[in-house]
Design a protein around this motif. Structure first.
Motif, PDB file in Angstrom:
ATOM      1  N   MET A  76       0.702  -1.244  -0.022  1.00 41.42           N
ATOM      2  CA  MET A  76       0.136   0.165   0.013  1.00 41.42           C
ATOM      3  C   MET A  76       0.913   1.177   0.110  1.00 41.42           C
ATOM      4  O   MET A  76       1.697   1.545   1.054  1.00 41.42           O
ATOM      5  N   ARG A  77       0.679   2.134  -0.924  1.00 38.44           N
ATOM      6  CA  ARG A  77       1.563   3.267  -1.093  1.00 38.44           C
ATOM      7  C   ARG A  77       0.805   4.600   0.001  1.00 38.44           C
ATOM      8  O   ARG A  77       1.510   5.365   0.209  1.00 38.44           O
ATOM      9  N   SER A  98       0.907  -0.801  -5.103  1.00 42.25           N
ATOM     10  CA  SER A  98       1.636  -0.819  -6.007  1.00 42.25           C
ATOM     11  C   SER A  98       2.942  -1.532  -5.772  1.00 42.25           C
ATOM     12  O   SER A  98       3.313  -1.042  -4.530  1.00 42.25           O
ATOM     13  N   ASP A  99       3.672  -2.575  -6.483  1.00 44.36           N
ATOM     14  CA  ASP A  99       4.957  -2.657  -6.354  1.00 44.36           C
ATOM     15  C   ASP A  99       5.806  -2.100  -7.496  1.00 44.36           C
ATOM     16  O   ASP A  99       7.163  -2.330  -7.232  1.00 44.36           O
ATOM     17  N   GLY A 100       5.591  -1.350  -8.051  1.00 40.40           N
ATOM     18  CA  GLY A 100       6.238  -0.371  -9.195  1.00 40.40           C
ATOM     19  C   GLY A 100       6.403  -0.996 -10.202  1.00 40.40           C
ATOM     20  O   GLY A 100       7.307  -0.291 -11.052  1.00 40.40           O
ATOM     21  N   SER A 111       4.755  -4.801 -11.383  1.00 37.20           N
ATOM     22  CA  SER A 111       3.768  -5.761 -12.015  1.00 37.20           C
ATOM     23  C   SER A 111       2.578  -5.354 -11.691  1.00 37.20           C
ATOM     24  O   SER A 111       1.643  -6.101 -12.448  1.00 37.20           O
ATOM     25  N   PHE A 112       2.238  -4.503 -10.831  1.00 34.61           N
ATOM     26  CA  PHE A 112       0.967  -4.084 -10.378  1.00 34.61           C
ATOM     27  C   PHE A 112       0.625  -2.652  -9.936  1.00 34.61           C
ATOM     28  O   PHE A 112       1.619  -2.146  -9.220  1.00 34.61           O
ATOM     29  N   ASP A 113      -0.276  -1.840 -10.352  1.00 32.06           N
ATOM     30  CA  ASP A 113      -0.629  -0.666  -9.694  1.00 32.06           C
ATOM     31  C   ASP A 113      -2.031  -0.443  -9.834  1.00 32.06           C
ATOM     32  O   ASP A 113      -2.521  -0.334 -10.936  1.00 32.06           O
ATOM     33  N   TYR A 114      -2.728  -0.582  -8.522  1.00 32.47           N
ATOM     34  CA  TYR A 114      -4.202  -0.346  -8.203  1.00 32.47           C
ATOM     35  C   TYR A 114      -4.416   1.239  -7.779  1.00 32.47           C
ATOM     36  O   TYR A 114      -3.947   1.359  -6.649  1.00 32.47           O
TER      37      TYR A 114
END
Length: 306
Positions: A142-143, A172-174, A176-179
């Protein structure tokens, strides 16, 4: 000597009077005003004051609240901003996890890799892992989570204000995914979701390759009409509307689909689905789904954070 004593007592007496005046005069004046106002009633016009109450939290009401925000008529206040996952409510994260999974399963949202434990293969197939591991993985990435309170005018009563509380979150992990999500703070209902992962990139790329030369064909028209209808039905099921109408890309500008939902009361609401570029060249293209009145606000927030 006598003159000096006289001046001393004069100054001393003046100082005492000043001290008594500073301490007791405000109390005397305040008490006098209170006694003067006692047993008197002042009447104000109804339009000079307003009531504030919590909104109903249903979808149609939320859409109207965000419309006031879009028209700069609502009053939006940032209550808190959380940057560390450990500070976030686990109950809220679990509720959001369930809502996102449900929306993805019925076809309103794309598949959520890392969210539901799905990993994409080269052929577009998915492999599922254990849910708890994925849940911990999601929490750790969680960012931010920001809690907002939106005050807006009650429908049909200008002297009453209503309140909508919601969360704006990013995971986001920067790579593979960004939600991104905007969800109701009470019900966790999703008002906006933006998904960037291998599944969204695969879907966007394949659609572009398949129809780049055939957008005037009957096959393309039939395919997009069916896709729009499926999206509208999925939105109707998620938001539990009484009916729905689908609009395909031919009648839209820079949107994939538009679902029009009808409820028992109030105006219909519009849910749009469109392609979104990644924050960087390394991030996948994404698909966003959300209340039409809310999409512009999220775009502005993302631009300010860049």
């Amino acid at each position: 000597m006598r003159m000096k004593n006289h001046l001393f007592w004069l100054c001393f007496t003046g100082t005492l009077l000043l001290i008594f005046a500073v301490i007791f005069l405000p109390r005397y004046v305040s008490r006098s005003l209170d006694l003067r106002a006692m047993n008197h009633v002042e009447i104000s016009k109804r339009e000079d004051f307003s009531f504030l109450k919590q909104g109903s939290n249903d979808t149609a009401e939320a859409a109207r609240a965000f419309q006031s925000l879009n028209q700069e008529e609502g009053n939006l206040v940032l209550i808190t901003s959380i940057e560390e996952p450990i500070q976030m409510s686990s109950e809220l994260l679990e509720a959001l996890h369930i809502e996102a999974e449900t929306a993805a399963e019925i076809g309103m949202l794309p598949r959520l890799m890392g969210f539901t434990g799905l990993t994409v293969e080269n052929d577009g197939s998915a492999q599922k892992t254990e849910g708890q591991e994925v849940f911990l993985y999601w929490i750790d990435r969680m960012r931010f989570a920001r809690y907002y309170s939106l005050t807006y005018e009650s429908e049909g009563n200008p002297n009453k204000k209503e309140l909508l509380n919601f969360w704006y979150l990013n995971f986001s992990d920067g790579k593979s995914f960004d939600y991104y999500f905007v969800v109701n703070a009470v019900t966790s209902e999703i008002y906006y979701a933006e998904i960037h992962n291998a599944f969204t990139q695969y879907e966007i790329t394949n659609d572009e390759k398949m129809w780049i030369y055939d957008q005037a064909s009957e096959e393309y028209a039939a395919f997009t009409a069916e896709q729009a209808q499926q999206f509208a039905i999925a939105c109707a099921n998620y938001y539990q509307s009484m009916g729905c109408e689908a609009v395909g890309p031919q009648g839209l500008y820079q949107k994939l689909n538009l679902a029009i939902l009808y409820f028992k009361e109030g105006q219909p609401i519009y849910i749009e689905r469109s392609v979104v570029e990644g924050e960087s060249d390394a991030m996948y293209q994404g698909i966003c789904v959300g209340l039409q009145n809310l999409v512009n606000w999220v775009r502005v927030m993302q631009k300010n954070e860049a």
